[in-house]
Design an enzyme around this catalytic site. Structure first.
Site, PDB file in Angstrom:
ATOM      1  N   GLN A  29      -9.572  -4.375  -5.803  1.00  0.00           N
ATOM      2  CA  GLN A  29      -8.466  -4.907  -6.515  1.00  0.00           C
ATOM      3  C   GLN A  29      -7.189  -4.060  -6.329  1.00  0.00           C
ATOM      4  OE1 GLN A  29     -10.199  -5.511 -10.160  1.00  0.00           O
ATOM      5  NE2 GLN A  29      -8.967  -4.061 -11.269  1.00  0.00           N
ATOM      6  N   ALA A  30      -5.912  -4.772  -6.409  1.00  0.00           N
ATOM      7  CA  ALA A  30      -4.600  -3.829  -6.270  1.00  0.00           C
ATOM      8  C   ALA A  30      -3.635  -4.648  -7.171  1.00  0.00           C
ATOM      9  CB  ALA A  30      -4.519  -3.902  -4.860  1.00  0.00           C
ATOM     10  N   TYR A  31      -2.791  -3.771  -7.574  1.00  0.00           N
ATOM     11  CA  TYR A  31      -1.660  -4.171  -8.663  1.00  0.00           C
ATOM     12  C   TYR A  31      -0.397  -4.270  -7.534  1.00  0.00           C
ATOM     13  CZ  TYR A  31      -5.299  -3.843 -11.932  1.00  0.00           C
ATOM     14  OH  TYR A  31      -6.268  -4.051 -12.673  1.00  0.00           O
ATOM     15  N   LEU A  32       0.440  -5.240  -7.696  1.00  0.00           N
ATOM     16  CA  LEU A  32       1.438  -5.756  -6.754  1.00  0.00           C
ATOM     17  C   LEU A  32       2.794  -5.354  -7.436  1.00  0.00           C
ATOM     18  CD1 LEU A  32       0.189  -8.896  -5.619  1.00  0.00           C
ATOM     19  CD2 LEU A  32      -0.350  -6.568  -4.512  1.00  0.00           C
ATOM     20  N   THR A  82       0.503  -1.313  -4.954  1.00  0.00           N
ATOM     21  CA  THR A  82       1.370  -0.359  -5.555  1.00  0.00           C
ATOM     22  C   THR A  82       0.333   0.816  -5.895  1.00  0.00           C
ATOM     23  OG1 THR A  82       2.841  -1.970  -6.470  1.00  0.00           O
ATOM     24  CG2 THR A  82       2.905   0.257  -7.573  1.00  0.00           C
TER      25      THR A  82
END
Length: 167
Positions: A29-32, A82
């Site tokens: 998972q990644a935050y944008l 991010t």
């Protein structure tokens, strides 16, 4: 789909939770965004994906919107992270009739294990398993979003039982 998420989070003291573990999923998972609210992309077992938007409200509650998206789009979005991509295996653990999620982190956070439970209200007091360590609900350093945008260097590990995998 809109939902309200209220959860409590704990460090995990030992591996005895594995005796009750059910299914597991490998998550990337990644935050944008670095905004106060969060936009997250999650790839699940490399076979399904979702986009989640969370808005902080009062107390522990968060308004959450989650949408299934195509796997290829999720892979593309992971490239726009991010910070860095969080890698973990999430296990579903049943304890006294309640489902806990136990996250065993890999990558830069290897050695960290956290447990969380979604609750119906802030007054909901689930039975706490003995394998739980210190509660870290609300402690930003244990939020996936904060970990994703933190330095990519390996976190410092502590020796205390409850903090053996602290950041």
């Amino acid at each position: 789909m809109k939902a309200i998420e209220i959860e409590r989070k704990f460090l995990v003291r030992n591996d005895s939770w594995r005796d009750c573990a059910g299914m597991s999923h490998v998550l990337q998972q990644a935050y944008l965004s670095r905004d106060k609210n969060s936009v997250r992309v999650r790839l699940i077992d490399g076979r399904s994906a979702c986009l989640t938007i969370k808005f902080h409200t009062a107390g522990l509650a968060k308004d959450e919107y989650e949408y299934e998206i195509p796997v290829e789009e999720a892979r593309d979005l992971l490239l726009h992270a991010t910070g860095h991509v969080i890698e973990k295996t999430r296990y579903r653990v049943l304890y006294e009739g309640r489902n806990w999620d136990v996250d065993v982190f890999a990558g830069v956070y290897e050695g960290l294990t956290l447990a969380e439970i979604e609750i119906a209200s802030e007054d909901d007091l689930p039975a706490l398993p003995k394998w739980l360590g210190r509660e870290v609900t609300g402690n930003k350093r244990y939020s996936n979003r904060a970990m994703a945008v933190a330095s990519c260097s390996r976190p410092r590990m502590h020796g205390a039982v409850d903090d053996r995998a602290a950041l």
